[in-house]
Design a protein around this motif. Structure first.
Motif, PDB file in Angstrom:
ATOM      1  N   PRO A  48      14.736  -9.280   0.002  1.00  0.00           N
ATOM      2  CA  PRO A  48      14.253  -7.906   0.175  1.00  0.00           C
ATOM      3  C   PRO A  48      14.253  -7.147  -1.151  1.00  0.00           C
ATOM      4  O   PRO A  48      15.096  -7.367  -2.024  1.00  0.00           O
ATOM      5  CB  PRO A  48      15.259  -7.300   1.153  1.00  0.00           C
ATOM      6  CG  PRO A  48      16.525  -8.069   0.903  1.00  0.00           C
ATOM      7  CD  PRO A  48      16.110  -9.458   0.512  1.00  0.00           C
ATOM      8  N   ALA A  49      13.289  -6.261  -1.304  1.00  0.00           N
ATOM      9  CA  ALA A  49      13.182  -5.450  -2.516  1.00  0.00           C
ATOM     10  C   ALA A  49      12.411  -4.184  -2.199  1.00  0.00           C
ATOM     11  O   ALA A  49      11.716  -4.094  -1.181  1.00  0.00           O
ATOM     12  CB  ALA A  49      12.495  -6.225  -3.632  1.00  0.00           C
ATOM     13  N   ARG A  50      12.504  -3.224  -3.073  1.00  0.00           N
ATOM     14  CA  ARG A  50      11.726  -1.994  -2.907  1.00  0.00           C
ATOM     15  C   ARG A  50      10.280  -2.225  -3.292  1.00  0.00           C
ATOM     16  O   ARG A  50       9.363  -1.604  -2.750  1.00  0.00           O
ATOM     17  CB  ARG A  50      12.345  -0.872  -3.736  1.00  0.00           C
ATOM     18  CG  ARG A  50      13.750  -0.488  -3.254  1.00  0.00           C
ATOM     19  CD  ARG A  50      14.432   0.496  -4.190  1.00  0.00           C
ATOM     20  NE  ARG A  50      13.753   1.788  -4.218  1.00  0.00           N
ATOM     21  CZ  ARG A  50      14.066   2.776  -5.035  1.00  0.00           C
ATOM     22  NH1 ARG A  50      15.065   2.616  -5.906  1.00  0.00           N
ATOM     23  NH2 ARG A  50      13.422   3.920  -5.003  1.00  0.00           N
ATOM     24  N   GLN A  62       5.492  -6.281   4.262  1.00  0.00           N
ATOM     25  CA  GLN A  62       5.725  -4.923   3.753  1.00  0.00           C
ATOM     26  C   GLN A  62       6.167  -4.001   4.871  1.00  0.00           C
ATOM     27  O   GLN A  62       5.766  -4.164   6.022  1.00  0.00           O
ATOM     28  CB  GLN A  62       4.435  -4.344   3.150  1.00  0.00           C
ATOM     29  CG  GLN A  62       3.952  -4.999   1.889  1.00  0.00           C
ATOM     30  CD  GLN A  62       2.954  -4.099   1.161  1.00  0.00           C
ATOM     31  OE1 GLN A  62       3.277  -2.968   0.811  1.00  0.00           O
ATOM     32  NE2 GLN A  62       1.746  -4.609   0.936  1.00  0.00           N
ATOM     33  N   HIS A  63       6.985  -3.023   4.515  1.00  0.00           N
ATOM     34  CA  HIS A  63       7.289  -1.922   5.425  1.00  0.00           C
ATOM     35  C   HIS A  63       7.344  -0.640   4.606  1.00  0.00           C
ATOM     36  O   HIS A  63       7.092  -0.664   3.391  1.00  0.00           O
ATOM     37  CB  HIS A  63       8.588  -2.165   6.190  1.00  0.00           C
ATOM     38  CG  HIS A  63       9.762  -2.530   5.331  1.00  0.00           C
ATOM     39  ND1 HIS A  63      10.524  -1.592   4.671  1.00  0.00           N
ATOM     40  CD2 HIS A  63      10.295  -3.737   5.007  1.00  0.00           C
ATOM     41  CE1 HIS A  63      11.477  -2.191   3.999  1.00  0.00           C
ATOM     42  NE2 HIS A  63      11.360  -3.505   4.171  1.00  0.00           N
ATOM     43  N   ASP A  64       7.657   0.487   5.226  1.00  0.00           N
ATOM     44  CA  ASP A  64       7.550   1.778   4.546  1.00  0.00           C
ATOM     45  C   ASP A  64       8.428   1.875   3.309  1.00  0.00           C
ATOM     46  O   ASP A  64       8.062   2.521   2.318  1.00  0.00           O
ATOM     47  CB  ASP A  64       7.906   2.917   5.512  1.00  0.00           C
ATOM     48  CG  ASP A  64       6.857   3.100   6.589  1.00  0.00           C
ATOM     49  OD1 ASP A  64       5.736   2.589   6.394  1.00  0.00           O
ATOM     50  OD2 ASP A  64       7.160   3.745   7.600  1.00  0.00           O
ATOM     51  N   ASP A  65       9.600   1.260   3.359  1.00  0.00           N
ATOM     52  CA  ASP A  65      10.572   1.443   2.283  1.00  0.00           C
ATOM     53  C   ASP A  65      10.702   0.243   1.358  1.00  0.00           C
ATOM     54  O   ASP A  65      11.504   0.288   0.416  1.00  0.00           O
ATOM     55  CB  ASP A  65      11.958   1.770   2.864  1.00  0.00           C
ATOM     56  CG  ASP A  65      11.940   3.061   3.674  1.00  0.00           C
ATOM     57  OD1 ASP A  65      11.242   3.998   3.247  1.00  0.00           O
ATOM     58  OD2 ASP A  65      12.595   3.108   4.725  1.00  0.00           O
ATOM     59  N   ARG A 123       3.299  -1.612  -1.486  1.00  0.00           N
ATOM     60  CA  ARG A 123       4.429  -1.864  -2.385  1.00  0.00           C
ATOM     61  C   ARG A 123       4.324  -3.222  -3.085  1.00  0.00           C
ATOM     62  O   ARG A 123       5.322  -3.729  -3.599  1.00  0.00           O
ATOM     63  CB  ARG A 123       5.748  -1.765  -1.611  1.00  0.00           C
ATOM     64  CG  ARG A 123       6.083  -0.325  -1.239  1.00  0.00           C
ATOM     65  CD  ARG A 123       7.425  -0.211  -0.540  1.00  0.00           C
ATOM     66  NE  ARG A 123       7.798   1.196  -0.397  1.00  0.00           N
ATOM     67  CZ  ARG A 123       8.540   1.857  -1.267  1.00  0.00           C
ATOM     68  NH1 ARG A 123       8.986   1.247  -2.344  1.00  0.00           N
ATOM     69  NH2 ARG A 123       8.836   3.129  -1.084  1.00  0.00           N
ATOM     70  N   VAL A 124       3.124  -3.760  -3.102  1.00  0.00           N
ATOM     71  CA  VAL A 124       2.896  -5.032  -3.780  1.00  0.00           C
ATOM     72  C   VAL A 124       1.878  -4.819  -4.901  1.00  0.00           C
ATOM     73  O   VAL A 124       0.834  -4.193  -4.698  1.00  0.00           O
ATOM     74  CB  VAL A 124       2.378  -6.108  -2.802  1.00  0.00           C
ATOM     75  CG1 VAL A 124       2.164  -7.430  -3.539  1.00  0.00           C
ATOM     76  CG2 VAL A 124       3.352  -6.297  -1.648  1.00  0.00           C
ATOM     77  N   LEU A 125       2.210  -5.330  -6.079  1.00  0.00           N
ATOM     78  CA  LEU A 125       1.322  -5.200  -7.239  1.00  0.00           C
ATOM     79  C   LEU A 125       1.066  -6.579  -7.834  1.00  0.00           C
ATOM     80  O   LEU A 125       1.804  -7.541  -7.591  1.00  0.00           O
ATOM     81  CB  LEU A 125       1.947  -4.293  -8.299  1.00  0.00           C
ATOM     82  CG  LEU A 125       2.243  -2.866  -7.848  1.00  0.00           C
ATOM     83  CD1 LEU A 125       3.762  -2.640  -7.849  1.00  0.00           C
ATOM     84  CD2 LEU A 125       1.557  -1.831  -8.720  1.00  0.00           C
ATOM     85  N   LEU A 126       0.002  -6.667  -8.630  1.00  0.00           N
ATOM     86  CA  LEU A 126      -0.365  -7.913  -9.300  1.00  0.00           C
ATOM     87  C   LEU A 126      -0.460  -7.685 -10.800  1.00  0.00           C
ATOM     88  O   LEU A 126      -0.821  -6.604 -11.257  1.00  0.00           O
ATOM     89  CB  LEU A 126      -1.723  -8.422  -8.802  1.00  0.00           C
ATOM     90  CG  LEU A 126      -1.893  -8.680  -7.308  1.00  0.00           C
ATOM     91  CD1 LEU A 126      -3.341  -9.091  -7.021  1.00  0.00           C
ATOM     92  CD2 LEU A 126      -0.920  -9.747  -6.811  1.00  0.00           C
ATOM     93  N   LEU A 143      10.843   4.114  -9.658  1.00  0.00           N
ATOM     94  CA  LEU A 143      12.120   3.718  -9.074  1.00  0.00           C
ATOM     95  C   LEU A 143      13.226   4.724  -9.392  1.00  0.00           C
ATOM     96  O   LEU A 143      14.110   4.974  -8.574  1.00  0.00           O
ATOM     97  CB  LEU A 143      12.508   2.329  -9.586  1.00  0.00           C
ATOM     98  CG  LEU A 143      11.737   1.164  -8.949  1.00  0.00           C
ATOM     99  CD1 LEU A 143      11.828  -0.082  -9.813  1.00  0.00           C
ATOM    100  CD2 LEU A 143      12.282   0.889  -7.550  1.00  0.00           C
ATOM    101  N   ARG A 144      13.186   5.318 -10.574  1.00  0.00           N
ATOM    102  CA  ARG A 144      14.210   6.291 -10.962  1.00  0.00           C
ATOM    103  C   ARG A 144      13.932   7.681 -10.399  1.00  0.00           C
ATOM    104  O   ARG A 144      14.739   8.587 -10.576  1.00  0.00           O
ATOM    105  CB  ARG A 144      14.303   6.375 -12.492  1.00  0.00           C
ATOM    106  CG  ARG A 144      14.753   5.092 -13.171  1.00  0.00           C
ATOM    107  CD  ARG A 144      15.232   5.350 -14.596  1.00  0.00           C
ATOM    108  NE  ARG A 144      14.281   6.115 -15.371  1.00  0.00           N
ATOM    109  CZ  ARG A 144      13.363   5.592 -16.177  1.00  0.00           C
ATOM    110  NH1 ARG A 144      13.254   4.285 -16.296  1.00  0.00           N
ATOM    111  NH2 ARG A 144      12.534   6.371 -16.864  1.00  0.00           N
ATOM    112  N   GLY A 145      12.775   7.856  -9.771  1.00  0.00           N
ATOM    113  CA  GLY A 145      12.428   9.155  -9.217  1.00  0.00           C
ATOM    114  C   GLY A 145      11.921  10.144 -10.233  1.00  0.00           C
ATOM    115  O   GLY A 145      11.869  11.346  -9.967  1.00  0.00           O
TER     116      GLY A 145
END
Length: 503
Positions: free
Chosen positions: A167-169, A152-155, A290-293, A327-329
């Motif tokens: 890679p993914a958001r 994971q990273h910030d973005d 940024r990881v979900l289950l 994701l759409r803000g």
């Protein structure tokens, strides 16, 4: 870079992929199995029960008809004209429910519609229906990809499989009870250890008539002879001692089946066999960064009562629109955090529901005494209705912080007098405002959220006494107004779940 990488192409991962694809998100699904349709996913061994809340989710997306076309008969359906014949409507601790004993009028906020209370289907059927829809929505599915790394990273997130990086958001683990994503992301997984080892097998048993049909408890455990020839289940209360990494041999299966059944039944060949336990575990949170289950990656239970798959479908439905809004803000502050807050208690209930069944099935005098009481209770109309209501999922309430009795429940399938149903209005994945008031009091207020909410007004065939309801994209009632709906309270609810007003 994709918006979301989903690990696992089972029903939960595919349903989530469809929800995100419907919202216009770019989605990649990674699946370790090289091909769909493995023997364990087809009938009879892949057979599963889907209950009303899950079926309603399929209906809201226009997927109910293709699912029912491939599924087996609905629970409680009459197989002949004999009114005395029990109509199977699920079970609790191996005690079958008779569908004729359900007091339909006592089920809360129930309206007639096309959704059956439950059906039997297979994992293969579910995956075929969902894969076809996912492809139409532009979801990419890659098979034969075993995930072995995650950073994971910030973005965003980088998911790795061998030398390949994806890679993914966001990343979502829908990869089952032994989830690689859960382990790699460092989720805490806690719960209770097993009481039994269960076996499911397709075998050649020449003298299968020595085994009674259906669920049969014994002083040593329980066995299940299913309608398909040679399809059997066994529960051996050995504390979960059998190692799942070992092969279930013919000799071992015959020895366990003879000991548990108390017969000298013969197994001459094992075509397919697997073992499982009643280990009941749950992630302490369903999100880390940024990881979900979702699904079995978030919670594992024994197959008793069929709650694992249905709880997982509920996770996917709840998470999909919230992650898409993020994701759409468009997501209001904290929306994604409500995923764990709403779904974790539902998962915890599923664990306890199966633990209660296991406790009453133990082959000891105390548990057998409890089961005797349960059998008497489940012969009553009230007892049958209570258990079936719980199984259906329609009585489950998400904690929205609103004490209105309808808030947090799956919405009844309201139908307007022109024949349009709530499910019809939810095909595109937006929330819905149903306004039953004579003067259409919420029209102007709802217009401020028209990009997120579909407004529909009219007289309902049965409005259950409500003047208007606000239904989230997952089918959960976010707000209900009685009599003349109050625009101020509606607008507060809309802002809470859909953010600031947007035209």
């Amino acid at each position: 870079m994709h918006d979301v990488v989903i690990v696992g192409a089972g029903p939960v991962g595919l349903f989530l992929a469809c929800e995100l694809g419907l919202a216009g998100c770019s989605v990649l699904v990674l699946e370790r199995e090289p091909e769909p349709g493995a023997p364990w996913r087809t009938a009879p061994l892949g057979r599963r029960g889907l209950f009303a809340a899950s079926l309603a989710a399929f209906d809201r997306r226009g997927l109910l008809e293709p699912l029912l076309a491939e599924a087996g008969p609905a629970f409680g359906a009459a197989e002949d004209d004999d009114p005395a014949r029990p109509r199977f409507a699920g079970h609790f601790a191996g005690i079958a429910l008779d569908g004729a004993g359900i007091d339909v009028a006592a089920l809360p906020f129930r309206l007639p519609g096309p959704v059956p209370d439950a059906v039997m289907t297979s994992l293969d059927t579910l995956e075929a229906v969902l894969s076809e829809r996912a492809a139409k929505l532009g979801v990419e599915i890659r098979r034969g990809v075993a995930v072995d790394g995650l950073t994971q990273h910030d973005d965003g997130v980088v998911v790795r499989a061998g030398a390949r990086e994806y890679p993914a958001r966001w990343a979502v683990g829908c990869d089952g009870g032994r989830s690689a994503v859960r382990r790699l992301a460092g989720f805490e997984f806690t719960g209770t250890e097993p009481q039994f080892t269960g076996y499911v097998a397709l075998a050649t048993i020449p003298d299968i008539e020595k085994l009674k049909p259906g669920f049969t408890p014994t002083p040593r455990g329980l066995y299940l002879r299913m309608p398909a020839d040679g399809h059997i289940g066994v529960m051996d209360f050995d504390g979960g001692a059998f190692d799942r990494s070992r092969e279930v041999t013919r000799e071992h299966l015959q020895e366990v089946l003879r000991r548990v059944s108390g017969t000298d039944v013969t197994v001459t060949e094992v075509h397919l066999a697997s073992s499982y336990t009643d280990r009941a575990m749950q992630a302490t949170t369903y999100r880390r960064g940024r990881v979900l289950l979702a699904g079995d990656a978030a919670h594992i239970v024994s197959p008793l009562g069929g709650q694992g798959l249905n709880t997982g479908i509920g996770d996917a439905v709840n998470l999909g629109w919230k992650l898409a809004a993020n994701l759409r803000g468009h997501a209001p502050d904290g929306l994604l955090d409500t995923y764990t807050r709403e779904r974790h208690p539902i998962g915890a209930w599923a664990l306890d529901w199966t633990r209660a069944q296991v406790a009453s099935m133990r082959p000891d005098p105390h548990a057998q005494a409890v089961q005797s009481v349960l059998r008497d209770l489940l012969r009553t109309r009230t007892g049958t209705t209570y258990v079936f209501e719980k199984l259906s999922g329609m009585s489950a309430r998400h904690d929205l912080g609103d004490d209105h009795p309808l808030a947090g429940r799956v919405a009844p399938d309201f139908r307007l007098d022109d024949g349009t149903s709530l499910a019809d209005l939810m095909r595109d994945g937006r929330g819905v405002v149903l306004d039953f008031s004579a003067d259409h009091d919420l029209r102007s207020s709802a217009a401020a959220w028209e990009s997120e909410l579909r407004y529909a007004a009219g007289i309902a065939e049965d409005d259950l006494g409500f003047g208007a309801v606000l239904v989230r994209p997952d089918g959960v009632v976010a707000w209900a107004g009685e009599g003349v709906p109050d625009r101020g309270s509606f607008e507060r609810a809309a802002r809470r779940w859909f953010g600031g007003a947007r035209v």
